[in-house]
Design a protein around this motif. Structure first.
Motif, PDB file in Angstrom:
ATOM      1  N   ILE A  53       0.846  -1.201   0.000  1.00  0.00           N
ATOM      2  CA  ILE A  53       0.000   0.000   0.000  1.00  0.00           C
ATOM      3  C   ILE A  53       0.879   1.249   0.000  1.00  0.00           C
ATOM      4  O   ILE A  53       1.787   1.388   0.831  1.00  0.00           O
ATOM      5  CB  ILE A  53      -0.944   0.018   1.220  1.00  0.00           C
ATOM      6  N   LEU A  55       0.885   5.809  -1.242  1.00  0.00           N
ATOM      7  CA  LEU A  55       0.020   6.996  -1.296  1.00  0.00           C
ATOM      8  C   LEU A  55       0.616   8.058  -2.197  1.00  0.00           C
ATOM      9  O   LEU A  55       1.820   8.331  -2.146  1.00  0.00           O
ATOM     10  CB  LEU A  55      -0.155   7.569   0.118  1.00  0.00           C
ATOM     11  N   GLU A  86      -6.670   1.797 -13.156  1.00  0.00           N
ATOM     12  CA  GLU A  86      -7.303   2.606 -12.121  1.00  0.00           C
ATOM     13  C   GLU A  86      -8.483   1.845 -11.526  1.00  0.00           C
ATOM     14  O   GLU A  86      -9.164   1.087 -12.219  1.00  0.00           O
ATOM     15  CB  GLU A  86      -7.763   3.942 -12.692  1.00  0.00           C
ATOM     16  N   THR A  88     -10.618   1.267  -7.284  1.00  0.00           N
ATOM     17  CA  THR A  88     -10.851   1.753  -5.929  1.00  0.00           C
ATOM     18  C   THR A  88     -10.330   0.731  -4.935  1.00  0.00           C
ATOM     19  O   THR A  88     -10.295  -0.473  -5.206  1.00  0.00           O
ATOM     20  CB  THR A  88     -12.346   2.004  -5.656  1.00  0.00           C
ATOM     21  N   TYR A  89      -9.940   1.221  -3.766  1.00  0.00           N
ATOM     22  CA  TYR A  89      -9.477   0.376  -2.673  1.00  0.00           C
ATOM     23  C   TYR A  89     -10.002   1.010  -1.388  1.00  0.00           C
ATOM     24  O   TYR A  89      -9.731   2.185  -1.124  1.00  0.00           O
ATOM     25  CB  TYR A  89      -7.948   0.307  -2.654  1.00  0.00           C
ATOM     26  N   ARG A  92     -11.605   4.254  -1.895  1.00  0.00           N
ATOM     27  CA  ARG A  92     -10.773   5.381  -2.285  1.00  0.00           C
ATOM     28  C   ARG A  92     -10.206   5.127  -3.686  1.00  0.00           C
ATOM     29  O   ARG A  92      -9.903   3.993  -4.061  1.00  0.00           O
ATOM     30  CB  ARG A  92      -9.589   5.576  -1.305  1.00  0.00           C
ATOM     31  N   ASP A  93     -10.066   6.200  -4.467  1.00  0.00           N
ATOM     32  CA  ASP A  93      -9.452   6.070  -5.786  1.00  0.00           C
ATOM     33  C   ASP A  93      -8.032   5.538  -5.652  1.00  0.00           C
ATOM     34  O   ASP A  93      -7.302   5.906  -4.714  1.00  0.00           O
ATOM     35  CB  ASP A  93      -9.405   7.419  -6.494  1.00  0.00           C
ATOM     36  N   CYS A  94      -7.632   4.681  -6.578  1.00  0.00           N
ATOM     37  CA  CYS A  94      -6.285   4.133  -6.509  1.00  0.00           C
ATOM     38  C   CYS A  94      -5.811   3.707  -7.887  1.00  0.00           C
ATOM     39  O   CYS A  94      -6.585   3.673  -8.857  1.00  0.00           O
ATOM     40  CB  CYS A  94      -6.217   2.954  -5.535  1.00  0.00           C
ATOM     41  N   TYR A  96      -3.811   0.375  -9.368  1.00  0.00           N
ATOM     42  CA  TYR A  96      -3.248  -0.954  -9.149  1.00  0.00           C
ATOM     43  C   TYR A  96      -2.092  -1.140 -10.126  1.00  0.00           C
ATOM     44  O   TYR A  96      -2.246  -0.907 -11.337  1.00  0.00           O
ATOM     45  CB  TYR A  96      -4.298  -2.038  -9.385  1.00  0.00           C
ATOM     46  N   VAL A 105      -0.743  -1.136  -4.563  1.00  0.00           N
ATOM     47  CA  VAL A 105      -1.950  -0.313  -4.554  1.00  0.00           C
ATOM     48  C   VAL A 105      -1.531   1.099  -4.161  1.00  0.00           C
ATOM     49  O   VAL A 105      -1.055   1.320  -3.047  1.00  0.00           O
ATOM     50  CB  VAL A 105      -3.007  -0.841  -3.564  1.00  0.00           C
ATOM     51  N   LEU A 107      -2.895   4.637  -3.433  1.00  0.00           N
ATOM     52  CA  LEU A 107      -4.092   5.434  -3.178  1.00  0.00           C
ATOM     53  C   LEU A 107      -3.868   6.873  -3.617  1.00  0.00           C
ATOM     54  O   LEU A 107      -2.756   7.402  -3.516  1.00  0.00           O
ATOM     55  CB  LEU A 107      -4.443   5.398  -1.690  1.00  0.00           C
ATOM     56  N   TYR A 125       1.556   3.230   4.991  1.00  0.00           N
ATOM     57  CA  TYR A 125       1.998   3.407   3.615  1.00  0.00           C
ATOM     58  C   TYR A 125       3.501   3.175   3.510  1.00  0.00           C
ATOM     59  O   TYR A 125       4.290   3.711   4.301  1.00  0.00           O
ATOM     60  CB  TYR A 125       1.656   4.816   3.117  1.00  0.00           C
TER      61      TYR A 125
END
Length: 422
Positions: A53, A55, A86, A88-89, A92-94, A96, A105, A107, A125
């Motif tokens: 994960i 950010l 593109e 969501t996770y 939230r928009d993310c 991959y 991922v 975010l 993160y």
């Protein structure tokens, strides 16, 4: 995949330092290549990072997408083309991404408003990249630091354009970590300062053309070109010159009104002044030819929207033209639209607007008729708010500024930005 221009030696130093420093800050002038530089380092690190994960953030999600995901065609989506999608996770928009070390991922978050820090809680993160970090909220910046604390290979990236020396970011973020770096050379701060000269994608001829659009004595040249931290203080339009920027009625080019694009700019007031300015853009110079002003306090009468609309129609005359208005004047905008007037809501970016007005003034590409006495007087007395500057906030004093606002609306909205070298 798009390949960026070669990096300068200054950029290469910063790039390689990113791999063994945990906090990487790129500051400097506009078009200095900061986004592309950090994005290349960020993507390279992401490829083999052990965490899943990550950010990216900006003052808004749109800013993060524009500056990091897209990045003039050199962003994450370009680097990982064919290996990303593109989605969501956790709602939230993310993005991959399939990497050499498995799926990542990333975010996407906004961080400009108080409370945005709540959007990124709940995760640790591995890395974080915040674009225009000094435009984000202080609490969001702190939360990102906290959310990366337990990363097995902690990496935090910030890019920023210069602000005034007293801005909170320098006091609470950069000064603190620079002090830590001085105490311990192995602390892990990698700071780089870049100017437009570091951007190897800009040719010498293009660079000369851009430099020609700036007054070299202005705050905008110091910041946008030299990348210096400069406080906005004193008189805002100190380059305004009645001998160069003011003309008498009849001195404008013959046939101007028949060949130029006509606009009417509006600053609408209730208790404050309502100001209309007629302007003609001949493709080179913006000529402001007439002024209407109603001061309710002086006249001791507040007009209704319909009365102002009557005055507007009389000012415009039988030849209709597009109108640029302060977007907050919703009721007046509707009153004009009911009468068939084409209304454009003004670009109300204050600092960029002031910079663009300054550019036109210094190049003698903004000329105001001497009959527009109220606007000329305001331009000559328009000042920065010194008290706000003490806490790193840049804004004009909101007093006797209505004509100044209209001039800014016109320059910010009616003039194509490429004419400013942008």
């Amino acid at each position: 995949m798009n390949i960026p221009a070669p990096f300068s030696q200054n950029q290469m130093r910063f790039f390689w330092n990113c791999f063994d420093h945990w906090f990487n800050v790129a500051e400097g002038s506009k078009r200095g290549g900061k986004n592309v530089l950090i994005t290349m380092a960020y993507c390279t690190i992401l490829e083999k990072h052990p965490s899943r994960i990550h950010l990216i953030a900006g003052v808004s999600t749109a800013t993060a997408r524009l500056n990091i995901l897209d990045c003039d065609g050199f962003g994450l989506k370009n680097y990982f083309e064919g290996r990303c999608r593109e989605g969501t996770y956790q709602n939230r928009d993310c993005l991959y991404i399939q990497t050499a070390t498995g799926e990542k991922v990333v975010l996407v978050s906004g961080g400009g408003k108080a409370g945005d820090e709540k959007l990124i809680k709940g995760n640790t993160y591995g890395t974080a990249y915040i674009t225009e970090a000094n435009e984000c909220s202080e609490t969001f910046i702190k939360e990102v630091f906290d959310r990366t604390l337990s990363s097995p290979d902690r990496k935090v990236f910030h890019d920023l354009n210069p602000k005034a020396e007293g801005h909170w970011y320098y006091k609470t973020v950069l000064d603190f970590h620079e002090a830590k770096q001085r105490e311990n050379p192995a602390y892990g701060l990698n700071y780089g300062h870049f100017t437009i000269a570091d951007n190897m994608s800009i040719s010498d001829d293009r660079l000369r053309a851009v430099l020609a659009t700036y007054d070299r004595k202005s705050i905008w040249y110091a910041r946008d070109i030299l990348g210096q931290r400069r406080a906005a203080e004193g008189l805002i339009y100190d380059m305004f010159d009645r001998g160069r920027n003011v003309f008498k009625l009849g001195e404008e080019p013959i046939g101007l009104r028949s060949v130029a694009v006509r606009w009417i700019g509006v600053d609408y007031g209730t208790r404050n002044d309502t100001v209309l300015l007629e302007a003609y853009d001949d493709g080179n110079i913006l000529w402001i030819t007439r002024e209407y002003r109603w001061t309710s306090r002086r006249e001791r009468k507040q007009k209704t929207d319909e009365e102002y609309a009557d005055d507007f129609m009389a000012f415009m005359g039988e030849s209709y033209c597009a109108t640029i208005i302060d977007p907050s004047a919703a009721s007046f905008i509707e009153a004009l639209r009911r009468r068939g007037v084409y209304v454009m809501e003004a670009d109300n970016d204050v600092l960029n607007g002031i910079r663009r007005v300054s550019t036109l003034m210094s190049r003698c590409l903004l000329k105001i008729c001497s009959d527009c006495k109220g606007t000329i007087d305001e331009l000559e007395s328009y000042h920065w708010d010194d008290k706000a500057a003490l806490v790193g906030i840049e804004k004009p004093i909101k007093e006797d500024d209505h004509g100044c606002d209209v001039v800014r609306y016109l320059c910010n909205t009616a003039i194509p930005h490429w004419r400013y070298g942008e």
